[in-house]
Design a protein around this motif. Sequence first.
Motif, PDB file in Angstrom:
ATOM      1  N   THR A 167      91.756  43.546  -4.824  1.00  0.00           N
ATOM      2  CA  THR A 167      91.899  44.613  -5.814  1.00  0.00           C
ATOM      3  C   THR A 167      92.731  45.767  -5.254  1.00  0.00           C
ATOM      4  O   THR A 167      93.089  45.787  -4.067  1.00  0.00           O
ATOM      5  N   GLY A 168      93.027  46.715  -6.108  1.00  0.00           N
ATOM      6  CA  GLY A 168      93.749  47.900  -5.647  1.00  0.00           C
ATOM      7  C   GLY A 168      92.964  48.656  -4.584  1.00  0.00           C
ATOM      8  O   GLY A 168      93.526  49.136  -3.597  1.00  0.00           O
ATOM      9  N   ILE A 169      91.650  48.769  -4.777  1.00  0.00           N
ATOM     10  CA  ILE A 169      90.806  49.399  -3.757  1.00  0.00           C
ATOM     11  C   ILE A 169      90.768  48.530  -2.506  1.00  0.00           C
ATOM     12  O   ILE A 169      90.815  49.029  -1.375  1.00  0.00           O
ATOM     13  N   GLY A 170      90.705  47.208  -2.708  1.00  0.00           N
ATOM     14  CA  GLY A 170      90.673  46.298  -1.565  1.00  0.00           C
ATOM     15  C   GLY A 170      91.927  46.364  -0.723  1.00  0.00           C
ATOM     16  O   GLY A 170      91.884  46.121   0.486  1.00  0.00           O
ATOM     17  N   ALA A 171      93.076  46.701  -1.337  1.00  0.00           N
ATOM     18  CA  ALA A 171      94.316  46.827  -0.570  1.00  0.00           C
ATOM     19  C   ALA A 171      94.259  48.002   0.392  1.00  0.00           C
ATOM     20  O   ALA A 171      95.046  48.058   1.348  1.00  0.00           O
ATOM     21  N   ARG A 172      93.351  48.954   0.151  1.00  0.00           N
ATOM     22  CA  ARG A 172      93.194  50.103   1.036  1.00  0.00           C
ATOM     23  C   ARG A 172      91.988  49.962   1.968  1.00  0.00           C
ATOM     24  O   ARG A 172      91.896  50.685   2.959  1.00  0.00           O
ATOM     25  N   THR A 208     102.573  54.935   4.403  1.00  0.00           N
ATOM     26  CA  THR A 208     103.298  53.787   4.948  1.00  0.00           C
ATOM     27  C   THR A 208     102.818  52.472   4.347  1.00  0.00           C
ATOM     28  O   THR A 208     103.524  51.469   4.423  1.00  0.00           O
ATOM     29  N   ALA A 209     101.612  52.459   3.797  1.00  0.00           N
ATOM     30  CA  ALA A 209     101.026  51.287   3.141  1.00  0.00           C
ATOM     31  C   ALA A 209      99.880  51.806   2.293  1.00  0.00           C
ATOM     32  O   ALA A 209      99.466  52.970   2.441  1.00  0.00           O
ATOM     33  N   PRO A 210      99.361  50.997   1.366  1.00  0.00           N
ATOM     34  CA  PRO A 210      98.231  51.484   0.561  1.00  0.00           C
ATOM     35  C   PRO A 210      97.077  51.968   1.445  1.00  0.00           C
ATOM     36  O   PRO A 210      96.544  51.225   2.273  1.00  0.00           O
ATOM     37  N   GLY A 211      96.714  53.239   1.272  1.00  0.00           N
ATOM     38  CA  GLY A 211      95.631  53.812   2.062  1.00  0.00           C
ATOM     39  C   GLY A 211      95.992  54.117   3.494  1.00  0.00           C
ATOM     40  O   GLY A 211      95.117  54.469   4.287  1.00  0.00           O
ATOM     41  N   ARG A 212      97.273  54.004   3.882  1.00  0.00           N
ATOM     42  CA  ARG A 212      97.712  54.259   5.261  1.00  0.00           C
ATOM     43  C   ARG A 212      98.762  55.375   5.233  1.00  0.00           C
ATOM     44  O   ARG A 212      99.755  55.284   4.515  1.00  0.00           O
ATOM     45  N   PHE A 213      98.526  56.405   6.030  1.00  0.00           N
ATOM     46  CA  PHE A 213      99.439  57.533   6.123  1.00  0.00           C
ATOM     47  C   PHE A 213      99.731  57.804   7.596  1.00  0.00           C
ATOM     48  O   PHE A 213      98.869  57.579   8.459  1.00  0.00           O
TER      49      PHE A 213
END
Length: 691
Positions: free
Chosen positions: A421-426, A563-568
Motif C-alpha cells: 500500500t501507499g503506507i506500506g511503501a513508507r 529521496t523515496a517514499p517516507g525517506r528524506f
Amino acid sequence: MAWNIVFEPVVPLLAIVLLALPGVAALLYAAWRGARGAPFRTAALAILVLAVLNPTIRQEDREAVPDIAAIVVDRSQSQDIGNRPGETDAALAMLQERLARTDGIETRIVPVASNPGDEEGTALFGALERALADVPRERIAGAIFITDGQVHDVPENAAALGFDAPVHALIIGRKGERDRRLHVVEAPRFGIVDEPMMLSFRVDETAAGDGVTGETATVSISVDGNPEMTVEAVIGERTDVSLALKHGGPNVIEIDVAEGPDELTMLNNRAVVVANGIRDRLRVLLVSGEPHPGERTWRNLLKADPSVDLVHFTILRPPEKQDGTPIGELSLIAFPTRELFDEKLDQFDLIIFDRYKRRGVLPLAYFLNIVDYVENGGAFLAASGPAFASPFSIYRTPLAAILPAQPSGETTIGGFRPQITGIGARHPVTAGLPGGESDPPAWGRWFRTIDVEVGQGRIVMETPDARPLMVLDHAGKGRIAQLLSDHIWLWSRGYEGGGPQAELLRRLAHWLMKEPDLEEEKLSAAVQGETLTIERRTMDNTAMPARVASPSGAVSEVALEETAPGRFAASVPARELGLYRISQGDLNVVAAAGPLNPREFADVRATDKHMQPIVQATGGGIWWAGADAAGTPGIRTVRPGHDAAGDTWLGLRRNEKYLVHAVHQSPLLVGPLALILILGTLALAWWREGR
C-alpha cells in the motif's frame, strides 16, 4: 659576473707527474754539481708543466637566487580558541612585513587546518615537508612556526627534517593557561542490552602549570542524546560508573564535565564512546493451532537466526478430542499453559499465534495475560487462517482489545498477487521489498485471505481489490501485527517464482521486537570525510527541517529533501572536529566528525615544550608572540655556523646560491707563447753555461 683562474690539463695529472719527475731529478743533479744554467732550465721545466696544466681565465655570468623561508601557520581548531585567531593574524602580518624588507629571502606561507578524518592531531611538520618538496635543500633559509605549541608530528631529531637550517617558533597564547579536560580511561566496545556495563573516566584540570586535585566536577552522561545520569567526579582521580544499554546496535554515550574556572574551551570537556548493544538472546514463543503446510515456514525462519531461542508448540490433540486412547499410552507432550502464559510470559520477546483457534486449551484469563504483556512492551503476531473468521476466532477473546482488524466472518478464495500500500511503501517492514517495485509485483500468487474491517493500525499490504493482508499497530508500549492470509508459505516453496517471504517475515519479527533500524520514525546521521549526511524515515508525507548543532556550538537549520517514499535526506559540510547534534522534533541523534575523542583537543593549552627539542637542535629560538604581536622578533640573515637566534631577533641562513647563465674562458698560456718562453729560457741556460 665573476672571474677566476682554473686549470684544465691537456693530459691526466698522473702522466704530468710521471713526465716531470725525470726533469726534476736532472735539475736536482745539475744544482748539486753547481751548473750555472740550472735556474733557467728549472724555469723551462716549470713553463712546460704550466703549459700542460693549461691555466684558463673563466668568466661566469651569475644570477643570485633567493633563499626560501617557510612560515607555517597553525589554523587547527585549537587555534580558534579565544583571541588566538587575531593574535595569529597579527604575528603573521608582522613577519611578512619584516621579511619583505629582507633582501634575498623568498617567503612561503603554509597554512595548516584540521582534517576531520585525521586521528594524528596537528601535523605542521608534514605540511612543511610537502610545501618545500620542490625546493633544493641548500636553498632553505629556515622555517618559522606560528602555533599554540600543540604540535603532534615534531621530528625526533634535526636530521629527520631533511634540511640544515634553523627552526623557530612563535607561540600564540599565554603561559600558565588553565583548562579542564576529560579523558576516557576504559570503555567497552560491546555490551549486553539491559545489562550493566562499567565505564571509567578521569577529569583533569591544570592551573598555572600545576595539576588541580581534590576538588570535584559535575559530570553528565547521556546515551543517544538522552540524559542518563549525573555524578560528582574527583578531579585527577578515576571515576567508575555503571550504566545499561537500551537497544541493540550502536549506542552513542556522551560524557560531559561542567565548565571550570578560566576555562579555555568546552570542546575537550566532552568525550564520546560508541558501544554496540548485543541482545543476550531473543526468546520467541510460537504456538501453531494445527499442523498445516505453512507451519514449517515460521519454524525455519526463527531457527535460522542464531540469536533467537524458539519455543514451539503445535496443538495436535485438543481437549475435546476423545478417541478412547489411554492417557498413559499417548506420546504427546502436554501443553504447559500455566508455565508459559502465567509464570514465564514476560520472559518472551515475541509471541506468535499461527492459525490458532479457541479450542479450550487456553483459559480466557491467559488471553488477558497476553493483553497485559503487550501493553507493557511485549510483541504479538497473529498469523490468521480460516479459523479467524469462524466462531472459534481468537478475536472472540480478550485479545480483541488489542487486535486492530476485526473479522467479518467471510473468507475469500481466489488467486491474487499481494501489493504494498501507499503506507506500506513508507513503512520499514515493507518498503523496498525485492520485486515490489513493479506493477503488478513480481511475486507468486496467494489464494486465500480473511476478510476484516480495520478499525485502527496501518495496512501495509493488501490484495489488488484493497482487502487487507497485513496490519501493524501499537498497543500501549507494545506492538501488534496481523497477517490475514495463511498462504505466505507458497513463496517459500517457489510457487510461480515465489517472493521475498524470508525478508518480509524477518523484518516483521524484528519490527515487533523493536529493532532500532526498523523504527517507523527514525533520525540518523553520519559523517563521511567532511560531509554530514542526515537521513529521516517517517510515515508522514513531509519532514520538517533538522536542527544541527556543530561541535563549536553553532546552530543551523537544514531542509530535508525526499529521496523515496517516507525517506528524506540532506548533506551539509562538516569541517569541525567533534560531535554534531541533530534534532527534529522529539528525535535526537549525534554524529562524530573525525575520531570520537580528537587528539587535537586532548590539551589545548599554549606550550613550548613540544617544539623546544627541535628548535634547540637546529639553533633556532622560541618567542611568546603576545596579545598585540609585540613579542614578534626581528629578522636577520646569518652565515652557516653562526648563531641563528637572539633575545629579540631570529636568524635565517644566507646560503648565497646562484644560477650561471653563461661561461667565457680564455687560456693564459697559449701554445706559441709557451714555446717561445721555453726556448728562451733554454737559450739563456746555454748562454749562461757557455761563459
